[in-house]
Design an enzyme around this catalytic site. Structure first.
Site, PDB file in Angstrom:
ATOM      1  N   ILE A 232     -14.719  -3.410  -2.239  1.00 26.83           N
ATOM      2  CA  ILE A 232     -15.692  -2.334  -2.095  1.00 26.83           C
ATOM      3  C   ILE A 232     -15.196  -1.139  -2.895  1.00 26.83           C
ATOM      4  O   ILE A 232     -14.204  -0.496  -2.546  1.00 26.83           O
ATOM      5  CB  ILE A 232     -15.902  -1.968  -0.617  1.00 26.83           C
TER       6      ILE A 232
ATOM      7  N   ASP B 195      -2.297   1.189   3.575  1.00 24.19           N
ATOM      8  CA  ASP B 195      -1.375   2.100   2.909  1.00 24.19           C
ATOM      9  C   ASP B 195      -1.701   3.536   3.279  1.00 24.19           C
ATOM     10  O   ASP B 195      -0.920   4.435   3.005  1.00 24.19           O
ATOM     11  CB  ASP B 195      -1.455   1.933   1.384  1.00 24.19           C
TER      12      ASP B 195
ATOM     13  N   HIS C   4       1.546   5.354   2.472  1.00 24.99           N
ATOM     14  CA  HIS C   4       0.821   5.929   1.333  1.00 24.99           C
ATOM     15  C   HIS C   4       1.675   5.890   0.059  1.00 24.99           C
ATOM     16  O   HIS C   4       1.900   6.915  -0.591  1.00 24.99           O
ATOM     17  CB  HIS C   4       0.398   7.376   1.637  1.00 24.99           C
TER      18      HIS C   4
ATOM     19  N   ALA D  15      -7.641   3.102   0.035  1.00 21.11           N
ATOM     20  CA  ALA D  15      -8.469   4.244  -0.350  1.00 21.11           C
ATOM     21  C   ALA D  15      -7.917   5.511   0.291  1.00 21.11           C
ATOM     22  O   ALA D  15      -6.943   6.086  -0.175  1.00 21.11           O
ATOM     23  CB  ALA D  15      -9.920   3.984   0.068  1.00 21.11           C
ATOM     24  N   ARG D  16      -8.524   5.932   1.389  1.00 19.88           N
ATOM     25  CA  ARG D  16      -8.066   7.054   2.187  1.00 19.88           C
ATOM     26  C   ARG D  16      -8.238   6.690   3.654  1.00 19.88           C
ATOM     27  O   ARG D  16      -9.160   5.943   4.016  1.00 19.88           O
ATOM     28  CB  ARG D  16      -8.857   8.334   1.864  1.00 19.88           C
TER      29      ARG D  16
ATOM     30  N   GLU E 294      -2.762  11.039   9.196  1.00 22.56           N
ATOM     31  CA  GLU E 294      -1.674  10.786   8.250  1.00 22.56           C
ATOM     32  C   GLU E 294      -0.904  12.075   8.001  1.00 22.56           C
ATOM     33  O   GLU E 294      -1.536  13.105   7.725  1.00 22.56           O
ATOM     34  CB  GLU E 294      -2.247  10.264   6.934  1.00 22.56           C
TER      35      GLU E 294
END
Length: 302
Positions: A138, A241, A265, A217-218, A246
């Site tokens: 995606i 990740d 990350h 992604a985020r 976060e």
């Protein structure tokens, strides 16, 4: 005419040295040099906290050129006359590499074999394989394209998804139909209001039993509470990740959730990151110096 560009490190000074009409000046956050009064371009550091005072210290600013592909921290924070450009094209390969590493680690049970090594246990077992896995990617920008190229080499079956359908790419409106038929769902989208909680409870419920959700992604692209419920039930697996929140605080349920591979990350944090980033930045700033719009210019939510 010479354009002054403020850069946060010596990598930037070296990378921009050969561009006609550009002078790169290194700055320190909170202690801008005298050249900031004339600077038209600002390259923020990877982790810039006080954006407002930094931008305010560059009165002739016309362009903020990011070191990152993600721009969500800057969208909507700049004066209307200041352009914003991303570093898209620099980190896609590294991020795609992380996704492949995560999937191979999970499918080939590398962590379990390492646990056996620590206990000196020789335990042969059959594992899964990435070959033939149906992977739904995606996001069809640089990150998604880089991932598809690598997955093709492993003989995975890749389906690409973007905001709107086009040749070889499915539309995001088709996700309810696509999700049940894929073994892996990889999120490679920018963080925007539209992608926030894209992977919500309904999205996750449509993934088949045993499928793997990958978020490169985020963090907020995934509804964390919904993911924790699915992981705790043992129905799906995940490789993250990025997380929301976060950094992940002590005691958060993701630390102990089953079926999860978690990294802090670091998908793009590997050797050569500065060289790759400044190669893209040099191209963007050269375009700006020629009076052109940078090709990575952010428009709207991007």
């Amino acid at each position: 005419m010479t354009i002054t560009v403020l850069v946060p490190d010596e990598h930037g000074v070296a990378a921009l040295a050969g561009i006609d009409g550009v002078r790169a000046v290194r700055y320190e956050p909170g202690a801008l040099p005298d050249e900031a009064a004339e600077a038209e371009v600002l390259v923020p550091g990877f982790l810039t906290a006080d954006k407002g005072s930094l931008v305010a210290g560059v009165p002739k600013l016309r362009l903020v050129q990011l070191l990152t592909a993600g721009a969500e921290a800057w969208v909507g924070t700049l004066p209307e006359h200041v352009m914003l450009s991303t570093c898209s094209g620099a980190h896609g390969g590294s991020t795609a590499e992380w996704v492949v590493a995560a999937l191979l680690t999970m499918f080939r049970t590398m962590r379990e074999f390492e646990d056996d090594r620590r206990t000196q246990t020789w335990q042969m077992q059959q594992t899964e394989t990435l070959q033939g896995k149906r992977v739904l990617v995606i996001g069809s920008g640089d990150l998604g394209k880089q991932l598809k190229r690598r997955l093709d080499a492993f003989d995975a079956e890749v389906t690409m998804v973007a905001n709107t359908a086009r040749e070889g790419v499915r539309g995001v409106d088709e996700l309810p139909e696509l999700l049940p038929h894929h073994d892996v769902v990889a999120l490679m989208v920018p963080m925007t209001p539209k992608t926030r909680h894209l992977a919500n409870a309904d999205f996750l419920s449509r993934m088949p039993d045993g499928a793997v959700l990958v978020n490169a992604a985020r963090g907020p692209v995934v509804d964390t509470d919904a993911l924790v419920r699915e992981l705790s039930a043992g129905r799906i697996r995940a490789a993250l990740d990025v997380t929301d929140p976060e950094p992940l605080p002590p005691g958060h349920p993701l630390w102990t959730a089953p079926g999860l591979l978690l990294t802090p990350h670091v998908a793009g944090s590997c050797t050569g990151v500065h060289a790759r980033a400044y190669r893209v930045i040099a191209e963007q700033i050269a375009q700006f110096a020629r009076g052109e719009e940078p090709s990575n210019l952010v428009r709207g939510d991007y």
